[in-house]
Write a protein that holds these residues in place. Structure first.
Motif, PDB file in Angstrom:
ATOM      1  N   LYS A   1       0.831  -1.201   0.000  1.00 15.12           N
ATOM      2  CA  LYS A   1       0.000   0.000   0.000  1.00 15.12           C
ATOM      3  C   LYS A   1       0.871   1.259   0.000  1.00 15.12           C
ATOM      4  N   ASN A   2       1.935   1.233   0.804  1.00 14.82           N
ATOM      5  CA  ASN A   2       2.832   2.392   0.839  1.00 14.82           C
ATOM      6  C   ASN A   2       3.502   2.617  -0.514  1.00 14.82           C
ATOM      7  N   ALA A   3       3.937   1.520  -1.143  1.00  8.27           N
ATOM      8  CA  ALA A   3       4.574   1.633  -2.456  1.00  8.27           C
ATOM      9  C   ALA A   3       3.605   2.211  -3.469  1.00  8.27           C
ATOM     10  N   ALA A   4       2.342   1.775  -3.427  1.00  6.56           N
ATOM     11  CA  ALA A   4       1.331   2.306  -4.340  1.00  6.56           C
ATOM     12  C   ALA A   4       1.101   3.793  -4.097  1.00  6.56           C
ATOM     13  N   LEU A   5       1.102   4.205  -2.827  1.00  3.46           N
ATOM     14  CA  LEU A   5       0.929   5.622  -2.507  1.00  3.46           C
ATOM     15  C   LEU A   5       2.101   6.450  -3.027  1.00  3.46           C
ATOM     16  N   TYR A   6       3.305   5.925  -2.896  1.00  3.58           N
ATOM     17  CA  TYR A   6       4.478   6.638  -3.413  1.00  3.58           C
ATOM     18  C   TYR A   6       4.412   6.774  -4.934  1.00  3.58           C
ATOM     19  N   GLN A   7       3.973   5.733  -5.616  1.00  6.19           N
ATOM     20  CA  GLN A   7       3.834   5.800  -7.070  1.00  6.19           C
ATOM     21  C   GLN A   7       2.782   6.828  -7.465  1.00  6.19           C
TER      22      GLN A   7
ATOM     23  N   GLY B   1       4.282  10.210  -7.045  1.00  7.80           N
ATOM     24  CA  GLY B   1       5.199  10.516  -8.144  1.00  7.80           C
ATOM     25  C   GLY B   1       4.454  10.928  -9.398  1.00  7.80           C
ATOM     26  N   THR B   2       3.375  10.228  -9.724  1.00  2.87           N
ATOM     27  CA  THR B   2       2.592  10.558 -10.917  1.00  2.87           C
ATOM     28  C   THR B   2       1.967  11.946 -10.803  1.00  2.87           C
ATOM     29  N   GLN B   3       1.349  12.219  -9.662  1.00  2.00           N
ATOM     30  CA  GLN B   3       0.692  13.509  -9.480  1.00  2.00           C
ATOM     31  C   GLN B   3       1.694  14.657  -9.435  1.00  2.00           C
TER      32      GLN B   3
ATOM     33  N   GLN C   1       2.761  15.517 -12.861  1.00  3.54           N
ATOM     34  CA  GLN C   1       1.692  16.216 -13.564  1.00  3.54           C
ATOM     35  C   GLN C   1       1.674  17.694 -13.192  1.00  3.54           C
ATOM     36  N   TYR C   2       1.852  17.969 -11.903  1.00  5.45           N
ATOM     37  CA  TYR C   2       1.912  19.369 -11.464  1.00  5.45           C
ATOM     38  C   TYR C   2       3.117  20.084 -12.085  1.00  5.45           C
ATOM     39  N   LEU C   3       4.224  19.380 -12.156  1.00  7.08           N
ATOM     40  CA  LEU C   3       5.420  19.976 -12.765  1.00  7.08           C
ATOM     41  C   LEU C   3       5.207  20.233 -14.250  1.00  7.08           C
ATOM     42  N   ASP C   4       4.524  19.317 -14.937  1.00  5.47           N
ATOM     43  CA  ASP C   4       4.212  19.511 -16.351  1.00  5.47           C
ATOM     44  C   ASP C   4       3.367  20.771 -16.542  1.00  5.47           C
ATOM     45  N   THR C   5       2.373  20.925 -15.691  1.00  2.71           N
ATOM     46  CA  THR C   5       1.491  22.088 -15.782  1.00  2.71           C
ATOM     47  C   THR C   5       2.256  23.383 -15.512  1.00  2.71           C
ATOM     48  N   GLY C   6       3.092  23.363 -14.480  1.00  2.00           N
ATOM     49  CA  GLY C   6       3.861  24.559 -14.153  1.00  2.00           C
ATOM     50  C   GLY C   6       4.793  24.974 -15.271  1.00  2.00           C
ATOM     51  N   LEU C   7       5.492  23.990 -15.856  1.00  2.00           N
ATOM     52  CA  LEU C   7       6.440  24.304 -16.922  1.00  2.00           C
ATOM     53  C   LEU C   7       5.718  24.779 -18.171  1.00  2.00           C
TER      54      LEU C   7
ATOM     55  N   GLN D   1      15.530  19.341 -11.646  1.00  2.00           N
ATOM     56  CA  GLN D   1      15.875  19.081 -10.245  1.00  2.00           C
ATOM     57  C   GLN D   1      14.649  18.622  -9.460  1.00  2.00           C
ATOM     58  N   ASN D   2      13.515  19.273  -9.719  1.00  2.00           N
ATOM     59  CA  ASN D   2      12.298  18.877  -9.017  1.00  2.00           C
ATOM     60  C   ASN D   2      11.890  17.447  -9.371  1.00  2.00           C
ATOM     61  N   ARG D   3      12.026  17.098 -10.632  1.00  2.00           N
ATOM     62  CA  ARG D   3      11.645  15.749 -11.061  1.00  2.00           C
ATOM     63  C   ARG D   3      12.603  14.702 -10.480  1.00  2.00           C
ATOM     64  N   VAL D   4      13.873  15.050 -10.410  1.00  2.00           N
ATOM     65  CA  VAL D   4      14.835  14.142  -9.772  1.00  2.00           C
ATOM     66  C   VAL D   4      14.485  13.954  -8.302  1.00  2.00           C
ATOM     67  N   GLY D   5      14.091  15.067  -7.653  1.00  2.00           N
ATOM     68  CA  GLY D   5      13.701  14.978  -6.252  1.00  2.00           C
ATOM     69  C   GLY D   5      12.481  14.100  -6.049  1.00  2.00           C
ATOM     70  N   VAL D   6      11.505  14.240  -6.934  1.00  2.00           N
ATOM     71  CA  VAL D   6      10.304  13.396  -6.849  1.00  2.00           C
ATOM     72  C   VAL D   6      10.673  11.930  -7.051  1.00  2.00           C
ATOM     73  N   ALA D   7      11.480  11.670  -8.070  1.00  2.00           N
ATOM     74  CA  ALA D   7      11.891  10.295  -8.334  1.00  2.00           C
ATOM     75  C   ALA D   7      12.647   9.712  -7.146  1.00  2.00           C
ATOM     76  N   GLY D   8      13.500  10.533  -6.515  1.00  2.00           N
ATOM     77  CA  GLY D   8      14.239  10.075  -5.339  1.00  2.00           C
ATOM     78  C   GLY D   8      13.314   9.773  -4.174  1.00  2.00           C
ATOM     79  N   ASN D   9      12.307  10.634  -3.996  1.00  2.00           N
ATOM     80  CA  ASN D   9      11.350  10.387  -2.921  1.00  2.00           C
ATOM     81  C   ASN D   9      10.576   9.091  -3.139  1.00  2.00           C
ATOM     82  N   VAL D  10      10.158   8.866  -4.385  1.00  2.00           N
ATOM     83  CA  VAL D  10       9.415   7.648  -4.700  1.00  2.00           C
ATOM     84  C   VAL D  10      10.292   6.414  -4.485  1.00  2.00           C
ATOM     85  N   ALA D  11      11.516   6.496  -5.004  1.00  2.00           N
ATOM     86  CA  ALA D  11      12.424   5.360  -4.870  1.00  2.00           C
ATOM     87  C   ALA D  11      12.765   5.099  -3.409  1.00  2.00           C
ATOM     88  N   GLY D  12      13.058   6.178  -2.664  1.00  2.00           N
ATOM     89  CA  GLY D  12      13.410   6.013  -1.254  1.00  2.00           C
ATOM     90  C   GLY D  12      12.254   5.482  -0.430  1.00  2.00           C
ATOM     91  N   GLY D  13      11.051   6.021  -0.664  1.00  2.00           N
ATOM     92  CA  GLY D  13       9.890   5.544   0.084  1.00  2.00           C
ATOM     93  C   GLY D  13       9.550   4.107  -0.226  1.00  2.00           C
TER      94      GLY D  13
END
Length: 226
Positions: free
Chosen positions: A18-24, A27-29, A32-38, A175-187
């Motif tokens: 469940k935690n892994a699914a929440l992290y995924q 990451g997806t959301q 998406q926010y980063l795509d919208t901002g850029l 950098q933000n996307r790398v941070g998100v990916a790191g958070n997902v991977a770490g979690g």
């Protein structure tokens, strides 16, 4: 928690999944926010860069005059000089000034009798006026140099700042996307580690329980003698 979860670790596995699914999902959301901002930021930066186009175009217009000035100086060779001479147009009052000067010189010559020197003086006077007129034209062309420099440098500086801002936006986004990916991977890794630890603990509980059970059976089986 089931009766035998302490021996199987199933609840920990379920929680980790469940935690892994929440992290995924996070990451997806987040992406998406980063795509919208850029996508919202880039058009604004492009508009800022485009705002300097009129200034750049103005610099090009001034550049036409400075190029002709360089031609008149012979910087661009014989062809450039011929181009400048062909483009030269005398001022509206030049012909009148020339005719007045020639007539005045001629009158003086006639007063004392026209001769070779007097005719040469008329010719020299006309040539001097022509040279002066051409020099004045060159000076007017030279006046375009500073406006061209101001316009082109202003446009270049503004556009460079805009492109720098775009590069910064891309860098920040990366950098933000790398941070998100790191958070997902770490979690996800932490969840998996917790599940593995729970599985090991459950296995230990199982064997400890089995050994304790065996010991208790053995104690029951051994008769006591008084």
């Amino acid at each position: 928690m089931g009766l035998f979860d302490a021996f199987t670790g199933d609840s920990a596995k379920e929680a980790a999944a469940k935690n892994a699914a929440l992290y995924q999902q996070y990451g997806t959301q987040a992406n998406q926010y980063l795509d919208t901002g850029l996508s919202n930021e880039l058009p604004n930066l492009n508009s800022a860069i485009g705002a300097y186009t009129p200034l750049s175009d103005l610099g090009k217009k001034y550049g036409t005059g400075t190029n002709l000035y360089m031609d008149s100086l012979g910087v661009n060779g014989a062809g450039g000089n011929a181009n400048a001479v062909g483009a030269f147009q005398a001022s509206p009052g030049y012909a009148w000034q020339r005719d007045q000067a020639i007539e005045a010189t001629a009158r003086n010559a006639n007063r004392f009798g026209a001769g070779g020197n007097e005719l040469a003086a008329v010719t020299d006077r006309a040539n001097n006026l022509a040279n002066q007129e051409y020099g004045n034209w060159q000076n007017r062309l030279a006046g375009f140099v500073n406006p061209e420099l101001t316009a082109t440098s202003g446009a270049a500086g503004g556009q460079a700042a805009g492109y720098g801002a775009k590069a910064g936006a891309y860098a920040t986004d990366a950098q933000n996307r790398v941070g998100v990916a790191g958070n997902v991977a770490g979690g996800t890794a932490n969840s998996n580690t917790a599940a593995a630890n729970a599985q090991m603990q459950a296995s230990g509980n199982f064997w400890n329980g089995l050994m304790n059970l065996g010991g208790n059976v053995a104690k029951v089986a051994i008769p006591k003698y008084g």
